[in-house]
Design an enzyme around this catalytic site. Structure first.
Site, PDB file in Angstrom:
ATOM      1  N   PRO A 173       0.920  -1.149   0.106  1.00 36.70           N
ATOM      2  CG  PRO A 173      -0.767  -1.474   1.869  1.00 36.70           C
ATOM      3  CD  PRO A 173       0.586  -1.903   1.172  1.00 36.70           C
ATOM      4  CD  GLU A 174       3.924   3.182  -3.631  1.00 30.22           C
ATOM      5  OE1 GLU A 174       4.495   4.136  -3.528  1.00 30.22           O
ATOM      6  OE2 GLU A 174       4.317   2.324  -4.741  1.00 30.22           O
TER       7      GLU A 174
END
Ligand SMILES: [Zn+2]
Length: 271
Positions: free
Chosen positions: A2-3
């Site tokens: 997840p960014e």
């Protein structure tokens, strides 16, 4: 992984379900996350109301009546809002049960995620205190990026991904922003002209905002708070498009390795 856009998408997804709700209990099924969650935490947060949600870098913040929960999704974590009686599955590590009958459930196969609680200002918490500016905040502007690049010989892409310059610009977004700014990822940071720096600062915001609007990018292991995968991947110009024709000039996209990470660029569009 997840960014920033995925974390922001998660925040926006859970926000309407948690704000104003009282925490009935925090059920820790597995306290051994990246850092062990203290046994005292459930007792500290039970009965408190969630006042608002926030985000700093890739930390999701839940502001309670008398403190703040700091949640990091790690490499593989995800949050879902579910009816409290939904059967648990493998790697569901905690449930934040709310007085609405819903639960905020955290799943994380690799357990690099984390959960902290602070009664002080979250921005002074050791995990957040020394973080660089947010890419979507006013502090990350042309002047800041200009000053930060003048003395740096390092490749601009690696500098963009360095969290002491700006937080939350991962590999995908660094590659895409450099394409939009028409800058070759291998250029020494200090070789950028002022006009290029201005374009790059704008491009970073553009790609992150676009990704947030469509719910993040990482289709393979990210599921949004409401269960929808991200669609930004379909809009990528260079990332993981090696040998495919550039969407602007048809030149095949090239790939190289920088700091053990794959970089993608168009040799014609990016100078
Ligand atoms: Zn091109």
């Amino acid at each position: 992984m997840p960014e920033l856009p995925e974390v922001e998408t998660t925040r926006r997804g859970v926000d309407p379900h948690v704000v104003g709700r009282r925490i009935v209990s925090l059920a820790m099924h597995e306290p051994r996350l990246r850092w062990r969650v203290p046994d005292s935490l459930p007792g500290e947060v039970a009965g408190q109301r969630v006042r608002k949600t926030g985000r700093r870098a890739k930390y999701l913040l839940l502001e309670l009546d008398s403190g703040t929960l700091l949640l990091h999704l790690g490499m593989s974590g995800s949050l879902r809002v579910l009816p409290a009686d939904t059967p648990r599955v493998t790697h569901d590590h905690f449930d934040l049960l709310l007085d609405s009958g819903l639960t905020l459930r955290f799943n994380d196969p690799r357990r690099f995620g984390s959960l902290h609680y602070t009664t002080g200002s979250p921005n002074e918490h050791p995990l957040l205190a020394r973080l660089a500016p947010e890419p979507l905040d006013d502090a990350f502007d042309t002047d800041y990026l200009w000053r930060s690049t003048r003395m740096r010989r390092v490749a601009i892409k690696q500098l963009l991904m360095n969290s002491t310059l700006v937080v939350g610009v991962g590999n995908i977004y660094a590659s895409e922003a450099l394409f939009r700014a028409r800058i070759r990822p291998t250029r020494p940071a200090r070789s950028l002209k002022r006009t290029e720096v201005a374009k790059l600062a704008r491009a970073v915001r553009t790609v992150l905002n676009m990704a947030i609007r469509v719910g993040g990018t990482t289709l393979r292991d990210y599921v949004g708070a409401d269960g929808n995968p991200g669609y930004f991947r379909q809009k990528l110009y260079v990332y993981e498009r090696v040998k495919k024709p550039c969407r602007v000039c048809k030149t095949p996209i090239k790939q190289l390795t920088q700091g053990q990470r794959s970089t993608y660029y168009c040799p014609t569009c990016q100078k």
